[in-house]
Motif scaffolding. Structure first.
Motif, short mmCIF file in Angstrom:
data_model
loop_
_atom_site.label_atom_id
_atom_site.label_comp_id
_atom_site.label_asym_id
_atom_site.label_seq_id
_atom_site.Cartn_x
_atom_site.Cartn_y
_atom_site.Cartn_z
N PRO A 193 0.81 -1.23 0.00
CA PRO A 193 0.00 0.00 0.00
C PRO A 193 0.84 1.27 0.00
O PRO A 193 0.29 2.37 0.02
CB PRO A 193 -0.81 -0.12 1.30
N SER A 194 2.15 1.13 -0.03
CA SER A 194 3.06 2.27 -0.10
C SER A 194 3.95 2.08 -1.31
O SER A 194 4.75 1.14 -1.37
CB SER A 194 3.92 2.34 1.18
N LEU A 195 3.81 2.97 -2.30
CA LEU A 195 4.53 2.83 -3.56
C LEU A 195 5.22 4.14 -3.93
O LEU A 195 4.89 5.21 -3.41
CB LEU A 195 3.57 2.45 -4.69
N GLY A 196 6.16 4.03 -4.87
CA GLY A 196 6.81 5.20 -5.44
C GLY A 196 6.66 5.20 -6.94
O GLY A 196 6.96 4.21 -7.59
N LEU A 197 6.14 6.28 -7.49
CA LEU A 197 6.12 6.50 -8.94
C LEU A 197 7.34 7.34 -9.23
O LEU A 197 7.34 8.56 -9.07
CB LEU A 197 4.83 7.20 -9.36
N MET A 198 8.42 6.68 -9.63
CA MET A 198 9.74 7.32 -9.68
C MET A 198 10.46 6.90 -10.95
O MET A 198 10.54 5.71 -11.24
CB MET A 198 10.55 6.93 -8.44
N SER A 199 10.99 7.88 -11.69
CA SER A 199 11.67 7.56 -12.94
C SER A 199 12.72 8.61 -13.26
O SER A 199 12.48 9.81 -13.08
CB SER A 199 10.67 7.45 -14.09
N THR A 250 4.85 8.18 -3.17
CA THR A 250 5.91 9.16 -3.39
C THR A 250 6.09 9.31 -4.90
O THR A 250 6.08 8.32 -5.63
CB THR A 250 7.23 8.70 -2.75
N PHE A 251 6.27 10.55 -5.34
CA PHE A 251 6.37 10.85 -6.77
C PHE A 251 7.69 11.56 -7.02
O PHE A 251 8.01 12.56 -6.35
CB PHE A 251 5.19 11.74 -7.16
N HIS A 252 8.49 11.05 -7.95
CA HIS A 252 9.72 11.75 -8.33
C HIS A 252 9.99 11.51 -9.81
O HIS A 252 10.27 10.38 -10.23
CB HIS A 252 10.92 11.26 -7.52
N MET A 253 9.87 12.56 -10.59
CA MET A 253 10.15 12.50 -12.02
C MET A 253 11.36 13.37 -12.34
O MET A 253 11.44 14.53 -11.91
CB MET A 253 8.95 12.99 -12.84
#
Length: 506
Positions: A193-199, A250-253
């Protein structure tokens, strides 16, 4: 005999001063790395020195790793009484070749290592889980066979005695690089239930299906809901409405400057409030300055500081998730601000409120500045929980001061970057050609074919019509003359269309 008009055109006196093709870039402020504390700040400095990247670039990668690690464990209680996630949404703008991928790999190395461990463990349990499911299915069939003749109550009791069918374990996924928003929600159904959208290739996300014309508003609203801590919902014809509570993202682009305007200058993104949730940095590139003395001794503190950060990160991400086993919803600890921290927070919030008024200096970034006190509290909570873990009972004033200091840096970047007009791609290309003409082209005339064949690499993929548009922009800004009526000699060839170069050679 030399034509007098040609002589005049060739003279330095006759050349107009070229006009800027793009707006002037305001230099960024220094990132307040000292506000990150010994472990986090030490890692940022060490990565910056090891990889030779700007401090702000390293800071965004390290903060994204910290956010992903701590977000399932705590919420911060704002002085307004709101219970808020501590997840951070970050954007790093840097050119190809600025070593952003290398810095990000070092900052998130322990996360990748733990994900591999989860995948290996998951693979090892597949046979066991298959056997348990098969045994349950067999037992169910036998129970129904023996109880059917005894009536409904007997069947119901047999199923109650059997218990629920063994469920699949959580999919061993911690980070998602790109994909559709529907796919992200699907991951929240089956994965942690804890994810990172990171690229480190944010352009793939910007140009992907999720941000196509038909899907962009759904994507942005879903991401905004996740930042807010609201339940995420998915509607399909076959499954109906899926509503998932207690999820964190968490989001990091990391994106290139040529693409940044598509995100930061997007009117719809700004109107939806998505840009107000982003902590953006675009540091000055160090390319061309990263010289190395191979005979110089290696500073041992670089490896030591990275190792200290990795050890702390490994401990935090391996801590058991505070999770409801039935719904897989997170049950994070609630962290209030101490009395002194609340006083700092209110002072900062009132300052932002004063400065967003009509005619004041933050009017143009009003949405971002309005959310900045919450961002400061989130940053403070990330720093505190990462350092002290679940022993943290409240956010003290020293952490709140650090959170405000870091938030002020992102405010300065928002003033520089967010809401500016999306850069015209023709002007971007024109700047590339102008720089090449000044640095590398030694002839006085230029042609479309010469730019395509001999010009900078991006121009070799442009069509003749596209190059013509670029040349037209250069003419309008006095980087090239009007087209010469009789053509001329370019690179040893007579061409029908030629333009005189008016930028001075470097």
């Amino acid at each position: 005999m030399i034509d007098i008009e040609d002589k005049i055109r060739d003279s330095e006196y006759a050349r107009p001063e070229p006009l800027p093709l793009t707006g002037e870039v305001i230099p960024p402020q220094d990132f307040p790395v000292s506000s990150l504390g010994r472990v986090i700040g030490g890692a940022v400095t060490a990565i910056s020195r090891k990889v030779q990247v700007p401090v702000a670039l390293a800071a965004n990668s390290v903060l994204s790793a910290c956010s992903l690690a701590v977000q399932p464990h705590a919420n911060v209680i704002l002085p307004t009484g709101q219970d808020r996630p501590i997840s951070l949404f970050l954007v790093t703008v840097a050119n190809s070749g600025d070593r952003k991928s290398t810095a990000d790999e070092i900052a998130t190395d322990e996360i990748a290592r733990f994900q591999r461990e989860l995948q290996e463990e998951h693979a090892g349990r597949e046979v066991e889980l298959f056997a348990k499911k098969l045994a349950w299915d067999t037992a169910k069939a036998e129970a129904l066979t023996h109880s059917k003749k005894k009536g409904r109550d007997a069947v119901e009791q047999a199923l109650l005695d059997l218990g629920p069918r063994p469920s699949d374990p959580m999919t061993p996924v911690m980070t998602v690089r790109v994909g559709t928003t529907q796919g992200l929600i699907k991951q929240f159904e089956t994965a942690r239930p804890s994810l990172g959208l990171m690229s480190d290739e944010g352009g793939s996300w910007l140009g992907g299906y999720g941000l196509s014309e038909d899907n962009r508003l759904f994507t942005v609203s879903t991401l905004s809901d996740l930042w807010d801590g609201k339940p995420v919902q998915r509607l399909t014809g076959s499954e109906g409405v899926t509503s998932l509570y207690g999820r964190r993202l968490t989001f990091h682009m990391m994106i290139q400057p040529v693409l940044a305007g598509r995100l930061l200058g997007d009117i719809e993104f700004k109107g939806q409030g998505f840009l107000s949730r982003l902590l953006v940095t675009q540091p000055i590139s160090l390319a061309g300055t990263r010289f190395v003395d191979p005979t110089a001794p290696v500073d041992p503190t670089i490896a030591e500081d990275i190792a200290a950060f990795n050890q702390r990160l490994a401990n935090v991400i391996r801590a058991p998730l505070p999770i409801d086993q039935d719904t897989r919803a997170l049950r994070p600890k609630r962290l209030p601000l101490s009395h002194n921290a609340q006083q700092l927070w209110w002072s900062f919030a009132n300052e932002m409120e004063e400065r967003i008024a009509d005619g004041k200096d933050l009017e143009d970034v009003r949405g971002f500045a309005t959310k900045l006190p919450e961002q400061a509290a989130r940053i403070a909570a990330v720093l505190a929980v990462f350092q002290f873990g679940l022993r943290t009972e409240a956010i003290e004033d020293d952490f709140m001061a650090c959170g405000i200091s870091v938030a002020r840096y992102y405010l300065s970047e928002a003033v520089r970057l967010i809401g500016v007009a999306s850069p015209n791609p023709i002007l971007v290309d024109a700047q590339i050609v102008s720089d090449w003409l000044r640095k590398s082209w030694t002839e006085n005339l230029i042609s479309i074919g010469a730019i395509q064949r001999l010009g900078p690499a991006p121009m070799r993929k442009r069509s003749a019509d596209q190059v013509r548009d670029i040349i037209a922009a250069l003419v309008r800004h006095d980087h090239l003359s009007d087209r010469l009526p009789n053509g001329g000699m370019v690179s040893g060839k007579k061409v029908r269309e030629a333009w005189r170069v008016q930028v001075r050679h470097a």
